[in-house]
Design an enzyme around this catalytic site. Structure first.
Site, short mmCIF file in Angstrom:
data_model
loop_
_atom_site.label_atom_id
_atom_site.label_comp_id
_atom_site.label_asym_id
_atom_site.label_seq_id
_atom_site.Cartn_x
_atom_site.Cartn_y
_atom_site.Cartn_z
N ASP A 1 0.84 -1.21 0.00
CA ASP A 1 0.00 0.00 0.00
C ASP A 1 0.87 1.25 0.00
OD1 ASP A 1 -2.37 1.37 -0.03
OD2 ASP A 1 -2.80 1.11 2.10
N HIS B 1 2.90 3.52 -8.79
CA HIS B 1 2.74 2.10 -9.14
C HIS B 1 3.97 1.60 -9.89
CE1 HIS B 1 -1.24 2.37 -7.61
NE2 HIS B 1 -1.77 3.02 -8.63
N LEU C 1 11.06 -20.29 -4.82
CA LEU C 1 9.99 -19.46 -4.26
C LEU C 1 8.69 -19.57 -5.05
CD1 LEU C 1 9.16 -17.06 -2.32
CD2 LEU C 1 9.90 -15.53 -4.16
#
Ligand code: IPE
Ligand code: IPE
Ligand code: MG
Length: 254
Positions: free
Chosen positions: A22, A39, A133
């Site tokens: 956020d 962003h 991962l």
């Protein structure tokens, strides 16, 4: 600066870290820029955190990239986010493959633009044999929607006579979640100072340690992750037991 990285106990890492990324908009605004600029910069943080988790040996990293509620943002921002998603995956897929990262998507996949679905499907295929991962992107994700879907699946099994209501187990229920097969996150990080969950993994976070930091996502880099991990490792996870019981388990025969 102390070496945070070397202070991390590799034997006590969370197997699954979930992050609510956020603050991109505020980060950009503070610089007099358009929200979309935040962003873009947030993608740099994503790359760093994926890299750090892979390098540490974390098994699962779930990133909240776009919520079902985010469709309500101005169209220009939504379009920019979808385009950024497509371009980023296109650009990064080779490195993901090379770095042994396996990509997954959770959320309402069918609601994503066609090009986005295509790109994600392709990237998931390309990385499907990787064993390092597991990178889980939450896209058009709503935990309540996911829970509703899981309830529907169970109801269908019951209606078909394949399962009795009294026989339903937590495993049966979890089998209907998008995160089926993933361990629950032990650590949930939210950046940018908001102390809320925003419809993210409500079931799966039941016993997660929550870590809130004022740092905006575009500023959240490896050192910030190490900080969060050290904070996590200082906590005692009791799961309803007393501290004494937990201590005894750590040092047997005492
Ligand atoms: C998080 O940053 C990214 C997405 C929700 C896609 P925000 O865009 O929510 O940034 P703030 O909260 O407005 O600063
Ligand atoms: C949550 O962030 C969703 C993502 C990070 C993708 P928001 O910034 O949209 O959350 P709220 O609506 O402010 O709680
Ligand atoms: Mg926000």
């Amino acid at each position: 600066m102390s070496d945070l990285h070397s202070m991390i106990d590799r034997s006590r890492l969370p197997s699954h870290i979930a992050i609510i990324m956020d603050g991109n908009g505020r980060w950009a605004r503070e610089r007099g820029q358009d929200r979309v600029f935040g962003h873009y910069e947030g993608v740099v943080s994503v790359r760093e955190i994926v890299d750090a988790c892979g390098e540490l040996g974390v098994q699962y990293l779930t990133l909240y990239a776009f919520s079902a509620e985010n469709w309500n943002r101005p169209k220009a921002e939504v379009d920019a986010l979808m385009e950024l998603l497509v371009n980023t995956i296109r650009k990064e897929v080779d490195d993901l493959k090379k770095n042994n990262v396996k990509l997954h998507v959770i959320g309402d996949f069918a609601s994503l633009p066609q090009i986005c679905q295509q790109e994600m499907t392709e990237a998931m295929e390309i990385t499907s044999m990787n064993t390092g991962l597991n990178l889980v992107l939450a896209l058009s994700y709503s935990s309540r929607f996911e829970l509703l879907q899981a309830a529907r699946k169970i109801a269908e099994k019951v209606a078909a006579g394949a399962l009795k209501p009294e026989d339903i187990t937590e495993d049966d229920f979890q089998a209907g979640l998008d995160t089926h097969g993933f361990p629950d996150p032990e650590l949930m990080i939210r950046t940018s100072g908001e102390n809320r969950i925003s419809n993210f993994l409500l079931y799966q976070l039941a016993y997660a340690e929550l870590y809130f930091t004022p740092v905006h996502w575009p500023d959240f880099r490896k050192q910030n992750l190490y900080d969060a991990l050290l904070d996590y490792q200082r906590r005692e996870r009791r799961f309803g037991k007393t501290s004494e019981q937990i201590q005894k388990n750590i040092v047997p025969n005492v």
